[in-house]
Design a protein around this motif. Structure first.
Motif, PDB file in Angstrom:
ATOM      1  N   ILE A 205       0.840  -1.219  -0.062  1.00  0.00           N
ATOM      2  CA  ILE A 205       0.066  -0.035  -0.017  1.00  0.00           C
ATOM      3  C   ILE A 205       0.869   1.343   0.010  1.00  0.00           C
ATOM      4  O   ILE A 205       0.633   2.413  -0.713  1.00  0.00           O
ATOM      5  CB  ILE A 205      -0.987  -0.058   1.217  1.00  0.00           C
ATOM      6  N   ASP A 206       1.988   1.209   0.613  1.00  0.00           N
ATOM      7  CA  ASP A 206       3.023   2.458   0.787  1.00  0.00           C
ATOM      8  C   ASP A 206       3.458   2.850  -0.604  1.00  0.00           C
ATOM      9  O   ASP A 206       4.024   3.981  -0.835  1.00  0.00           O
ATOM     10  CB  ASP A 206       4.069   1.888   1.457  1.00  0.00           C
ATOM     11  N   LYS A 207       3.309   1.909  -1.737  1.00  0.00           N
ATOM     12  CA  LYS A 207       3.838   2.199  -3.022  1.00  0.00           C
ATOM     13  C   LYS A 207       2.625   2.543  -3.752  1.00  0.00           C
ATOM     14  O   LYS A 207       2.825   2.694  -4.877  1.00  0.00           O
ATOM     15  CB  LYS A 207       4.316   0.977  -3.581  1.00  0.00           C
ATOM     16  N   VAL A 216      -0.615  -2.378  -6.807  1.00  0.00           N
ATOM     17  CA  VAL A 216      -0.703  -2.693  -5.432  1.00  0.00           C
ATOM     18  C   VAL A 216      -1.308  -4.241  -5.618  1.00  0.00           C
ATOM     19  O   VAL A 216      -0.967  -5.243  -4.967  1.00  0.00           O
ATOM     20  CB  VAL A 216      -1.549  -1.925  -4.554  1.00  0.00           C
ATOM     21  N   VAL A 217      -2.521  -4.268  -6.379  1.00  0.00           N
ATOM     22  CA  VAL A 217      -3.182  -5.524  -6.417  1.00  0.00           C
ATOM     23  C   VAL A 217      -2.339  -6.569  -7.103  1.00  0.00           C
ATOM     24  O   VAL A 217      -2.343  -7.667  -6.703  1.00  0.00           O
ATOM     25  CB  VAL A 217      -4.508  -5.279  -7.172  1.00  0.00           C
ATOM     26  N   ALA A 218      -1.782  -6.172  -8.146  1.00  0.00           N
ATOM     27  CA  ALA A 218      -0.864  -7.333  -8.900  1.00  0.00           C
ATOM     28  C   ALA A 218       0.201  -7.611  -7.965  1.00  0.00           C
ATOM     29  O   ALA A 218       0.442  -8.906  -7.870  1.00  0.00           O
ATOM     30  CB  ALA A 218      -0.252  -6.502 -10.080  1.00  0.00           C
ATOM     31  N   GLU A 219       0.778  -6.777  -7.270  1.00  0.00           N
ATOM     32  CA  GLU A 219       1.911  -6.915  -6.474  1.00  0.00           C
ATOM     33  C   GLU A 219       1.352  -8.339  -5.249  1.00  0.00           C
ATOM     34  O   GLU A 219       2.160  -8.940  -5.132  1.00  0.00           O
ATOM     35  CB  GLU A 219       2.517  -5.815  -5.755  1.00  0.00           C
ATOM     36  N   PRO A 290      -5.768   8.214   3.953  1.00  0.00           N
ATOM     37  CA  PRO A 290      -6.020   6.893   4.518  1.00  0.00           C
ATOM     38  C   PRO A 290      -5.048   5.912   4.072  1.00  0.00           C
ATOM     39  O   PRO A 290      -4.964   4.786   4.409  1.00  0.00           O
ATOM     40  CB  PRO A 290      -7.172   6.578   4.007  1.00  0.00           C
ATOM     41  N   THR A 291      -4.111   6.184   3.017  1.00  0.00           N
ATOM     42  CA  THR A 291      -3.039   5.310   2.659  1.00  0.00           C
ATOM     43  C   THR A 291      -1.897   5.658   3.000  1.00  0.00           C
ATOM     44  O   THR A 291      -0.833   5.031   2.668  1.00  0.00           O
ATOM     45  CB  THR A 291      -3.116   5.333   0.932  1.00  0.00           C
ATOM     46  N   LEU A 292      -1.701   6.633   3.921  1.00  0.00           N
ATOM     47  CA  LEU A 292      -0.151   6.880   4.480  1.00  0.00           C
ATOM     48  C   LEU A 292      -0.007   5.629   5.382  1.00  0.00           C
ATOM     49  O   LEU A 292      -0.731   5.141   6.178  1.00  0.00           O
ATOM     50  CB  LEU A 292      -0.293   8.040   5.328  1.00  0.00           C
ATOM     51  N   VAL A 293       1.203   5.074   5.152  1.00  0.00           N
ATOM     52  CA  VAL A 293       1.622   3.793   5.991  1.00  0.00           C
ATOM     53  C   VAL A 293       2.721   4.144   6.733  1.00  0.00           C
ATOM     54  O   VAL A 293       2.857   3.540   7.837  1.00  0.00           O
ATOM     55  CB  VAL A 293       1.988   2.772   4.893  1.00  0.00           C
ATOM     56  N   ARG A 294       3.784   4.958   6.425  1.00  0.00           N
ATOM     57  CA  ARG A 294       5.125   5.010   6.923  1.00  0.00           C
ATOM     58  C   ARG A 294       5.738   3.518   7.047  1.00  0.00           C
ATOM     59  O   ARG A 294       5.150   2.844   7.564  1.00  0.00           O
ATOM     60  CB  ARG A 294       5.010   5.621   8.345  1.00  0.00           C
ATOM     61  N   GLY A 295       6.776   3.308   6.500  1.00  0.00           N
ATOM     62  CA  GLY A 295       7.589   2.149   6.353  1.00  0.00           C
ATOM     63  C   GLY A 295       8.064   1.144   7.280  1.00  0.00           C
ATOM     64  O   GLY A 295       8.219  -0.093   7.481  1.00  0.00           O
ATOM     65  N   MET A 296       8.213   2.108   8.558  1.00  0.00           N
ATOM     66  CA  MET A 296       8.863   1.306   9.710  1.00  0.00           C
ATOM     67  C   MET A 296       7.691   0.477  10.297  1.00  0.00           C
ATOM     68  O   MET A 296       6.577   1.032  10.604  1.00  0.00           O
ATOM     69  CB  MET A 296       9.348   2.394  10.470  1.00  0.00           C
ATOM     70  N   GLY A 297       7.947  -0.538  10.756  1.00  0.00           N
ATOM     71  CA  GLY A 297       7.058  -1.430  11.401  1.00  0.00           C
ATOM     72  C   GLY A 297       6.747  -1.277  12.956  1.00  0.00           C
ATOM     73  O   GLY A 297       5.953  -2.205  13.366  1.00  0.00           O
ATOM     74  N   TYR A 298       7.590  -0.519  13.570  1.00  0.00           N
ATOM     75  CA  TYR A 298       7.286  -0.343  14.765  1.00  0.00           C
ATOM     76  C   TYR A 298       6.046   0.613  15.322  1.00  0.00           C
ATOM     77  O   TYR A 298       5.957   0.979  16.483  1.00  0.00           O
ATOM     78  CB  TYR A 298       8.637   0.156  15.713  1.00  0.00           C
ATOM     79  N   TYR A 299       5.334   1.385  14.237  1.00  0.00           N
ATOM     80  CA  TYR A 299       4.486   2.319  14.523  1.00  0.00           C
ATOM     81  C   TYR A 299       3.332   1.748  14.947  1.00  0.00           C
ATOM     82  O   TYR A 299       2.948   0.531  14.640  1.00  0.00           O
ATOM     83  CB  TYR A 299       4.042   3.281  13.550  1.00  0.00           C
ATOM     84  N   THR A 300       2.593   2.331  15.983  1.00  0.00           N
ATOM     85  CA  THR A 300       1.306   1.615  16.741  1.00  0.00           C
ATOM     86  C   THR A 300       0.198   2.433  16.641  1.00  0.00           C
ATOM     87  O   THR A 300      -0.867   1.848  16.922  1.00  0.00           O
ATOM     88  CB  THR A 300       1.904   1.204  18.320  1.00  0.00           C
ATOM     89  N   GLY A 301       0.087   3.834  16.382  1.00  0.00           N
ATOM     90  CA  GLY A 301      -0.961   4.561  16.389  1.00  0.00           C
ATOM     91  C   GLY A 301      -0.822   5.534  15.312  1.00  0.00           C
ATOM     92  O   GLY A 301      -0.824   5.420  14.427  1.00  0.00           O
ATOM     93  N   THR A 302      -0.787   7.008  15.880  1.00  0.00           N
ATOM     94  CA  THR A 302      -0.811   8.070  14.871  1.00  0.00           C
ATOM     95  C   THR A 302       0.404   8.040  13.996  1.00  0.00           C
ATOM     96  O   THR A 302       1.758   7.687  14.659  1.00  0.00           O
ATOM     97  CB  THR A 302      -0.837   9.361  15.547  1.00  0.00           C
ATOM     98  N   ILE A 303       0.309   8.257  12.660  1.00  0.00           N
ATOM     99  CA  ILE A 303       1.356   8.517  11.739  1.00  0.00           C
ATOM    100  C   ILE A 303       1.386   9.819  11.107  1.00  0.00           C
ATOM    101  O   ILE A 303       0.263  10.187  10.865  1.00  0.00           O
ATOM    102  CB  ILE A 303       1.767   7.197  11.051  1.00  0.00           C
ATOM    103  N   PHE A 304       2.446  10.297  10.706  1.00  0.00           N
ATOM    104  CA  PHE A 304       2.375  11.593   9.797  1.00  0.00           C
ATOM    105  C   PHE A 304       3.518  11.676   9.050  1.00  0.00           C
ATOM    106  O   PHE A 304       4.436  11.273   9.236  1.00  0.00           O
ATOM    107  CB  PHE A 304       2.159  12.758  10.976  1.00  0.00           C
TER     108      PHE A 304
END
Length: 430
Positions: A205-207, A216-219, A290-304
């Motif tokens: 989704i981040d892409k 995204v669907v194809a991947e 709604p599509t903002l992900v932030r690549g780091m796996g350690y996020y648990t809540g709000t991201i910006f």
């Protein structure tokens, strides 16, 4: 491989004018962060390799530079290559971000720190990236973090301080895009993805901005994800909103573009955050993406993330990462951080020309006695000026052009008749 006279790929030299520009920007950011109550710390450029590869750094762990153990021989290297375990030859690694070292720092010094700790870290980091425009192997990060504050005050302070720094730099038209990992997780659950797949789905989704919903669907389908088509339908509906920069941070606007059943607490929290941030500088706008992900796996809540029309990539980002420090202490400690992408921001700003006003070049005649020349220079320095000496040559214009390019704002000739600084005929450059 770099030639002997050029820096390694992805790393750069900085000429004096470039360095002055960078130091100006770093000074503005430091002062702005400090004004908001943050304290600067420093951590080593290397950390234990076990820490850097403990799963805290997400995909960036794959890009870390390792430091070989001392005393290795050819047999050690051959054995590691044969087994595919090169990591066993390293005991240290260059830091790839400043968040993982901060978590270790806090765990090491918790007893010496206040219950709510506000940290500044401004320092270089290293990643084994494939070098390209705007992406380097050595670059500076400007981080602020708040550890120990579980409520929204942490996000409010981080966003306020970062927006103030951007404003102080003169960077206008910034958009801070905001999302919440709980909303993303709810979206994946709605689509029917197994929880074990969530990290990989989020990476796809981040892409979205690069490969679109169909990509995204194809991947995901290529990886055997049965729910990819459902997600694709949702992403197609969201793409126009994302292209417009997101939507307002209100419950109505957010729920209006998402499927039913999203985390209502997370949505309400975003609206509350927007209300608390209604007095940001005029050059900064908040939007829900709604599509903002932030690549780091350690996020648990709000991201910006910070978007700017002058940059093709984000110029900063962060979020809440409540689970990271607990990996060291055995008990969770709330934490959130925001990082300005310095290398991208510094290319977008203008350095005020007024900073050259107190700098002067003394073009001296070779016959001037050294003691008198240095006395005049010392007198000007004592008055608060920056002073450079240049021996007079036939081509004085070349000297002055070089001085102006280096940021000097004035010049004066020092002749055998010059007695002190007051006798100088100071003229502006340019």
């Amino acid at each position: 491989m770099a030639s002997p006279i050029t820096p390694p790929r992805g790393m750069r030299d900085f000429l004096p004018a470039d360095k002055a520009r960078r130091e100006h920007a770093l000074g503005v950011i430091r002062r702005s962060f400090a004004a908001h109550g943050f304290d600067e710390i420093e951590t080593p450029v290397v950390e234990d390799v076990a820490l850097l590869h403990s799963g805290l750094g997400g995909d960036n762990e794959k890009l870390s530079f390792g430091v070989l153990k001392r005393g290795l021989d050819g047999d050690d290297l051959a054995s590691a290559i044969e087994s595919g375990d090169i990591l066993s030859l390293t005991d240290l690694g260059l830091r790839f971000d400043l968040t993982v070292p901060l978590a270790r720092f806090y765990a090491s010094h918790r007893a010496e720190l206040p219950p709510v700790f506000r940290a500044i870290q401004i320092a270089p980091v290293w990643r084994a990236e494939r070098p390209q425009k705007g992406r380097y192997r050595q670059f500076v990060q400007c981080d602020i973090d708040i550890i120990g504050e579980p409520g929204q005050l942490a996000e409010v302070e981080l966003i306020t301080a970062t927006a103030a720094a951007l404003d102080a730099l003169g960077l206008k038209d910034c958009t801070i895009r905001i999302n919440d990992r709980r909303i993303l997780n709810g979206l994946l659950e709605y689509c029917g993805f197994a929880e074990a797949r969530w990290p990989q789905v989020l990476i796809s989704i981040d892409k979205l901005d690069k490969i679109g919903a169909a990509g995204v669907v194809a991947e995901l389908e290529g990886e055997g994800a049965d729910s990819a088509a459902v997600l694709g339908g949702i992403l197609e509906k969201l793409e126009p909103h994302v292209a417009d920069g997101g939507v307002e941070l209100t419950v109505e606007a957010i729920t209006g573009i998402l499927p039913d059943g999203v985390d209502t607490d997370a949505v309400a929290a975003l609206e509350s955050l927007a209300h608390a941030l209604d007095s940001l500088p005029s050059g900064v706008t908040l939007r829900f993406d709604p599509t903002l992900v932030r690549g780091m796996g350690y996020y648990t809540g709000t991201i910006f993330e910070i978007a700017h029309p002058g940059s093709g990539s984000s110029v900063g980002g962060g979020g809440r990462y409540d689970g990271m420090i607990g990996r060291f202490l055995g008990s969770d400690v709330p934490a959130a951080g925001f990082s300005i992408g310095f290398e991208r921001v510094v290319d977008l700003i203008e350095v005020p020309t007024g900073e050259t006003a107190d700098s002067i070049v003394l073009v001296y005649d070779p016959t001037v006695p050294l003691d008198r020349l240095l006395a005049v220079k010392s007198e000007l320095i004592a008055s608060g000026r920056r002073v450079r000496l240049e021996k007079r040559t036939k081509n004085v214009k070349a000297i002055l052009d070089r001085a102006e390019a280096a940021g000097f704002g004035a010049f004066a000739a020092v002749t055998p008749e010059t007695t002190d600084a007051a006798s100088l005929d100071i003229k502006a450059l340019g």
